[in-house]
Structures are given as structure tokens and as C-alpha cells.
Design a protein around this motif. Structure first.
Motif, short mmCIF file in Angstrom:
data_model
loop_
_atom_site.label_atom_id
_atom_site.label_comp_id
_atom_site.label_asym_id
_atom_site.label_seq_id
_atom_site.Cartn_x
_atom_site.Cartn_y
_atom_site.Cartn_z
N ASP A 1 57.99 -16.26 -16.49
CA ASP A 1 59.23 -16.79 -17.27
C ASP A 1 59.62 -18.12 -16.64
O ASP A 1 60.72 -18.75 -17.08
CB ASP A 1 60.40 -15.83 -17.48
CG ASP A 1 61.21 -15.62 -16.04
OD1 ASP A 1 60.63 -16.34 -14.94
OD2 ASP A 1 62.15 -14.88 -16.18
N CYS A 2 58.72 -18.90 -16.06
CA CYS A 2 58.92 -20.39 -15.74
C CYS A 2 60.17 -20.87 -14.83
O CYS A 2 60.48 -21.96 -14.98
CB CYS A 2 59.12 -21.05 -17.02
SG CYS A 2 57.44 -21.18 -17.91
N ASP A 3 61.02 -19.71 -14.40
CA ASP A 3 61.99 -20.25 -13.31
C ASP A 3 61.37 -20.35 -11.93
O ASP A 3 60.30 -19.53 -11.66
CB ASP A 3 63.28 -19.82 -13.53
CG ASP A 3 63.31 -18.31 -12.93
OD1 ASP A 3 62.73 -18.10 -11.59
OD2 ASP A 3 64.09 -17.34 -13.35
N SER A 4 62.04 -21.05 -10.88
CA SER A 4 61.44 -21.07 -9.74
C SER A 4 61.70 -19.85 -8.70
O SER A 4 60.67 -19.83 -7.93
CB SER A 4 62.08 -22.26 -9.04
OG SER A 4 63.39 -22.42 -9.36
N PHE A 5 62.35 -19.09 -9.23
CA PHE A 5 62.51 -17.55 -8.36
C PHE A 5 61.13 -16.96 -8.89
O PHE A 5 60.36 -16.20 -8.18
CB PHE A 5 63.60 -16.93 -8.86
CG PHE A 5 64.97 -17.45 -8.33
CD1 PHE A 5 65.21 -17.61 -7.02
CD2 PHE A 5 65.73 -18.08 -9.02
CE1 PHE A 5 66.12 -18.34 -6.35
CE2 PHE A 5 67.08 -18.53 -8.58
CZ PHE A 5 67.05 -18.82 -7.38
N ALA A 6 60.70 -17.12 -10.24
CA ALA A 6 59.41 -16.25 -10.65
C ALA A 6 58.47 -16.63 -9.91
O ALA A 6 57.57 -15.97 -9.73
CB ALA A 6 59.59 -16.58 -12.26
N ARG A 7 58.20 -18.10 -9.43
CA ARG A 7 57.06 -18.42 -8.72
C ARG A 7 56.88 -17.65 -7.42
O ARG A 7 55.74 -17.35 -7.05
CB ARG A 7 57.35 -19.72 -8.43
CG ARG A 7 55.99 -20.62 -7.74
CD ARG A 7 56.46 -21.93 -7.72
NE ARG A 7 55.15 -22.48 -7.05
CZ ARG A 7 55.07 -23.86 -7.05
NH1 ARG A 7 55.74 -24.67 -7.89
NH2 ARG A 7 53.79 -24.27 -6.44
N GLN A 8 57.99 -17.53 -6.83
CA GLN A 8 57.96 -16.96 -5.39
C GLN A 8 57.55 -15.32 -5.68
O GLN A 8 56.75 -14.80 -4.94
CB GLN A 8 59.44 -16.84 -4.69
CG GLN A 8 59.17 -16.84 -3.22
CD GLN A 8 58.25 -17.92 -2.71
OE1 GLN A 8 58.05 -18.97 -3.25
NE2 GLN A 8 57.19 -17.46 -2.05
N SER A 9 58.03 -14.75 -6.72
CA SER A 9 57.68 -13.40 -6.97
C SER A 9 56.35 -13.33 -7.54
O SER A 9 55.63 -12.22 -7.21
CB SER A 9 58.90 -12.65 -7.81
OG SER A 9 58.20 -12.64 -9.13
N LEU A 10 55.88 -14.43 -8.10
CA LEU A 10 54.52 -14.19 -8.69
C LEU A 10 53.41 -14.30 -7.32
O LEU A 10 52.47 -13.54 -7.51
CB LEU A 10 54.09 -15.54 -9.37
CG LEU A 10 52.85 -15.70 -10.05
CD1 LEU A 10 52.63 -14.49 -11.08
CD2 LEU A 10 52.76 -16.96 -10.95
#
Ligand SMILES: Nc1ncnc2c1ncn2[C@@H]1O[C@H](COP(=O)(O)OP(=O)(O)O)[C@@H](O)[C@H]1O
Ligand SMILES: [Mg+2]
Length: 266
Positions: A158-167
Motif C-alpha cells: 500500500d505504498c507507505d513507508s511502514f509498508a516497506r519495512q514490513s515487506l
């Protein structure tokens, strides 16, 4: 062909993507089964509405009933198709979630039932052209069962920066699961959901992920209030709004997935 839609982050679009891709698949004439492994039952609610708890007590509902019979003396008696429900849509079938999945989890885990979903789906391969599995927002017994049972993983992002870490942590978990349980699981791709092309950050974020070599589907899904309407009315977008922009994006995404089927099926 079995696909699992998973990201341990909640609210990224797992349920929306599972149901809408499956509804399109069914509308295209493919016998399609959706399996709802999230105790919240959002997929079940989206596709069939409220369940009549008197007619269908929690332990008789779909996934719960399937796992129940793997424990104790009633071992794998019924054909797994017995736990599949019809939906109002032609070719679209559902193995519903149940409120007792959380209560059952410890026992299933301690009895090492992690391969049972895969075994059950092996028996259903003949019956269904496509199987889409929706998962809870945790790396738990049920999502692991799905990742073991599937040939392909679709990851909503979903394109938020927290999403990146969880990815990144998701990718680590997947590599471990592939090594330990399912070397055939392909990370088919990441679906960019609720993409806002007006803002700078989402585009940059996606470009960076691409540079890192992560597989990203060409089709991005926009944010639209139609999605909420679609959940509220229990009507997937292909039924509710067949010519809407978001529906067109789902159709394009579905086409990308279908193009991969031969390669993934082995
Ligand atoms: N493309 C979209 N546009 C607008 N709202 C969306 C979109 N995708 C998901 N949503 C909304 O975001 C919320 C979370 O989506 P959901 O599919 O339930 O995510 P998850 O299953 O990962 O928790 C829901 O309210 C849903 O209606
Ligand atoms: Mg969900």
C-alpha cells in the motif's frame, strides 16, 4: 492453480484483491474457489454477507470444519468439497472462514497440521480451475498453511513507508518458508494498491523497490470509494461497476496473472 494473497500488514488490500480477482476469474468462465483463512471473515462477508449462525454453527463453517476433521477420530472423512459453499455468482465458490479459527489454532499447531490444507487442496485441483486464498494479517498457522499449499504468492502493497519495512521482513519469512516447506512457491508479484499518481512519494517508493529487483505487477490499482461501496453491497467490482476505472485495472491485473499460469502450473 493455487494462489495465496498475503502480506502480514493489515489493511493493504488482501481481501479486496482476492475477492475481485476471483470474481473476474469466475466471470471469465473459470471455476474459481476462494478460501477465507482470516478469522475476521471479511472475504466471507464480502461474497456471501452475514452467515446464519443457527443454520451454520461456527464449527460447521468451511475452513473450520475442514481442519476439525483432521483432528481426532473423524480424520479426513469427507471430501474437502463438502466444506465449499456456493456464492450468488456463477462459477464462484467459497470455503468460508469461521469465528472459531483462533480458538482452534493452538491445537492444530501442536498436532502439526500445517500440511493439511495442502493435502485437502490436492483433492480439489480437479474441481476448480483457480483457487485464491485470503489470509490473516499475521504470519500464523493459517497463513503458513496457505503458503505451503499454494504455487504462487501475490503480495498487496500500500505504498507507505511502514509498508516497506514490513515487506522486507515478509520476504525473509517467505525465503525461510520456501526452504523449509515449499520450494515450489513462486513470488509471482507485488500488487501496488491505492496508488496515488499525483503524490511524489508513492512513485519513488515503487521505483526503489523495482531497482532492488522485487517483482512488481505492471498494473497499479487506484484508490476509489467504489471499493468501499462494493464491500458494503457484497458485490465484487466486476458485478457492481463493470466499466469503472478500478475494475478495468483489476481486469488488467487478472490478465497479467493468467499470462503466468502455464509457467507456474508446472
Ligand atoms: N483500491 C482501493 N481503493 C479504495 N479503498 C480500498 C482499496 N483497496 C482496499 N481498500 C479499502 O481498504 C480497507 C482494507 O482493505 P482490505 O482488502 O480489507 O485489506 P486487508 O485484507 O489486507 O486487511 C477496506 O476498507 C477496503 O475497502
Ligand atoms: Mg483481509
Amino acid at each position: 492453480m493455487r494462489r495465496v494473497v498475503f502480506n502480514q500488514k493489515g489493511g493493504v488490500g488482501k481481501t479486496s484483491i482476492t475477492c475481485n480477482l476471483a470474481a473476474i476469474s469466475a466471470a471469465m468462465g473459470l471455476r474459481t474457489l476462494v478460501i477465507d483463512l482470516d478469522v475476521q471473515g471479511n472475504t466471507t462477508h464480502y461474497l456471501v454477507g452475514e452467515i446464519d449462525a443457527e443454520a451454520y454453527p461456527a464449527e460447521a463453517q468451511g475452513v473450520a470444519a475442514l481442519f476439525k476433521q483432521t483432528v481426532g477420530s473423524r480424520r479426513m472423512a469427507a471430501n474437502p468439497d463438502a466444506f465449499v459453499w456456493e456464492t450468488p455468482y456463477e462459477n464462484l465458490y467459497l470455503m468460508p472462514s469461521s469465528p472459531i479459527l483462533t480458538a482452534m489454532e493452538k491445537e492444530l499447531e501442536s498436532r502439526y497440521k500445517i500440511y493439511k490444507l495442502r493435502d485437502a487442496l490436492d483433492k480439489l485441483d480437479e474441481e476448480y480451475d483457480r483457487i485464491y486464498i485470503d489470509t490473516p494479517p499475521n504470519f500464523n498457522f493459517y497463513s503458513k498453511s496457505a503458503l505451503i499449499a499454494a504455487q504462487s504468492l501475490v503480495i498487496p502493497f500500500d505504498c507507505d513507508s511502514f509498508a516497506r519495512q514490513s515487506l522486507y521482513s515478509l520476504m525473509d519469512n517467505i525465503v525461510e518458508l520456501q526452504e523449509d516447506h515449499n520450494p515450489d512457491l513462486a513470488v509471482e508479484g507485488i500488487v501496488i494498491n491505492q496508488f496515488n499518481s499525483q503524490a511524489r512519494l508513492p512513485g519513488e517508493l515503487v521505483a526503489e523497490l523495482q531497482e532492488e529487483g522485487l517483482p512488481i505487477f505492471d498494473t497499479y490499482l487506484s484508490a476509489s470509494v467504489k471499493m468501499r461501496e462494493s464491500h458494503r453491497d457484497h458485490r465484487p467490482l466486476i458485478d457492481l461497476a463493470p466499466s469503472h476505472k478500478l475494475t478495468a485495472q483489476f481486469l488488467a491485473l487478472h490478465e497479467e496473472l493468467e499470462a503466468n499460469v502455464k509457467r507456474l502450473k508446472r
